[in-house]
Design an enzyme around this catalytic site. Structure first.
Site, PDB file in Angstrom:
ATOM      1  N   HIS A  93       0.624   5.169   6.514  1.00  0.00           N
ATOM      2  CA  HIS A  93       0.453   5.751   5.182  1.00  0.00           C
ATOM      3  C   HIS A  93       0.584   7.267   5.267  1.00  0.00           C
ATOM      4  CE1 HIS A  93      -1.661   1.807   5.046  1.00  0.00           C
ATOM      5  NE2 HIS A  93      -0.955   1.723   3.929  1.00  0.00           N
ATOM      6  N   SER A 122       0.813  -1.220   0.000  1.00  0.00           N
ATOM      7  CA  SER A 122       0.000   0.000   0.000  1.00  0.00           C
ATOM      8  C   SER A 122       0.843   1.265   0.000  1.00  0.00           C
ATOM      9  CB  SER A 122      -0.945   0.002   1.199  1.00  0.00           C
ATOM     10  OG  SER A 122      -0.234  -0.206   2.398  1.00  0.00           O
ATOM     11  N   ASP A 156      -4.020   5.996  11.612  1.00  0.00           N
ATOM     12  CA  ASP A 156      -3.075   5.467  10.623  1.00  0.00           C
ATOM     13  C   ASP A 156      -1.818   6.329  10.615  1.00  0.00           C
ATOM     14  OD1 ASP A 156      -1.653   4.568   8.455  1.00  0.00           O
ATOM     15  OD2 ASP A 156      -3.269   4.824   6.987  1.00  0.00           O
TER      16      ASP A 156
END
Length: 383
Positions: free
Chosen positions: A363, A136, A360
């Protein structure tokens, strides 16, 4: 000091910085007006030395050591013009109230990055295929580049398609295909009678990467996964099958398998190969000098120095050791340190899980840090 020519008179002397001498200025005596031949020879010599200096500076430019500086001309694009940006990266759309994280520019210590020019990138890559391969974080960088380019030519039509694990963003006017292959380990996972087997010495999926003009690889974040999110049941190396092993050792073995694939399969005269590097997470404030912080939540500015107090993660050394064993040219986008300084750049509560998630801190928001990764990629590919 960059290529600066100083003269007292065009016929007296020409001085320029010299990388070949300890003296900061090299002065060449030009002679008198009556000695044109001598003047011409001295001028040619001086220009040759200046060329050597510029080449020396270009080769010596370390794009990965520097600091983040506030720049009113950033971000490079308005993310609202890119409706295809996925929810997990769309921090502004998800309600993040502070936007300063998108207004910092990376400034290397010894040189200046050429500013990203999307039209030039598209023109220079007409009819080509560029593929990101990885997890990702590759998706993060791929989405960044698609938006950087789309915002440069907002009226140019594009298509976005997905077939299997491969997504393709095509700029139709330019015939440029930006591809993403979601392959989190680079090596194969195969379903067998005993279950899902992670095969550390097999890359059958490499057939998906052939015929590309540029490949940008990445793997690391999934190597530590355990429990329900771990997508394999067994690890195999040769004939040895085991339930588990040291994950860093497995990571290095897989990188070795990938490196052999590059050496035996990729024609690097036709295909440029990059490795994204290790993108860091920010879950332990003690590593950046803020022990009370348990995540990136509430972080609003970068670390303003050139070094990260917690140092580089060990997997960076593993990656560099593996890359050093590859005989063909592979360029490392060594983005770990510059990204470590950006504790403010993650989605936190403004990513996929929203307020109900734990936040998160792996990311990156777009616009944001991956745009700098792509600016560096641009400087390697175009400048």
């Amino acid at each position: 000091m960059r290529g600066c020519i100083k003269t007292r008179s065009v016929f007296e002397s020409l001085c320029l910085p010299s990388p070949l001498l300890s003296s900061p200025l090299l002065c060449v005596k030009m002679g008198s007006k009556d000695n044109a031949s001598s003047n011409s020879s001295a001028l040619v010599l001086s220009l040759l030395l200046l060329l050597l200096l510029l080449l020396h500076e270009a080769e010596g430019c370390d794009m990965f050591t520097g600091r983040w500086v506030k720049d009113a001309s950033y971000p490079l694009y308005d993310v609202s013009t890119c409706p295809f940006i996925r929810r997990e990266f769309a921090c502004k759309r998800n309600g993040r109230p502070d936007l300063d994280y998108s207004t910092f520019r990376w400034q290397p210590q010894s040189c200046k990055l050429a500013r990203f020019n999307g039209v030039e990138f598209l023109e220079r890559n007409k009819g080509k295929k560029i593929m990101f391969v990885g997890d990702s974080l590759s998706l993060n960088q791929w989405q960044s580049l698609t938006c950087m380019l789309h915002s440069s030519v907002p009226n140019s039509s594009y298509t976005l398609t997905t077939q299997g694990s491969i997504s393709t963003f095509t700029f139709k006017e330019y015939g440029l295909e930006l591809k993403l292959d979601r392959n989190v380990y680079l090596v194969d996972i195969v379903r067998e009678k005993i279950g899902r087997v992670l095969k550390l010495d097999s890359i059958n999926d490499g057939k998906n990467w052939l015929g590309m003009d540029t490949l940008i690889f990445n793997t690391w974040h999934w190597w530590g996964r355990r429990g329900p999110s771990q997508p394999w049941d067994w690890i195999q190396l040769g004939t040895n099958v085991t339930k588990d092993m040291n994950r860093v050792v497995a990571f290095e073995i897989a990188l070795g398998t990938w490196g052999k694939w590059v050496d035996t399969v990729v024609d690097t005269k036709k295909t440029k190969v990059f490795f994204q590097g290790i993108s860091p997470s920010h879950y332990k404030g003690v590593l950046w000098g803020e022990p009370a912080a348990k995540s990136c939540l509430g972080q609003k500015e970068p670390l303003m120095g050139t070094n990260y107090p917690g140092g580089l993660p060990a997997e960076v050394g593993v990656l560099k050791r593996a890359l050093g064993k590859i005989s063909k040219p592979v360029t490392l986008l060594d983005i770990t340190m510059l990204s470590l300084l950006r504790k403010d750049g993650h989605p936190s509560l403004y990513g996929l899980g929203g307020q109900s998630s734990g936040g998160d801190c792996s990311h990156w928001c777009l616009a944001g840090v991956p745009d700098t990764w792509n600016e560096i990629l641009y400087n390697y590919m175009i400048v």
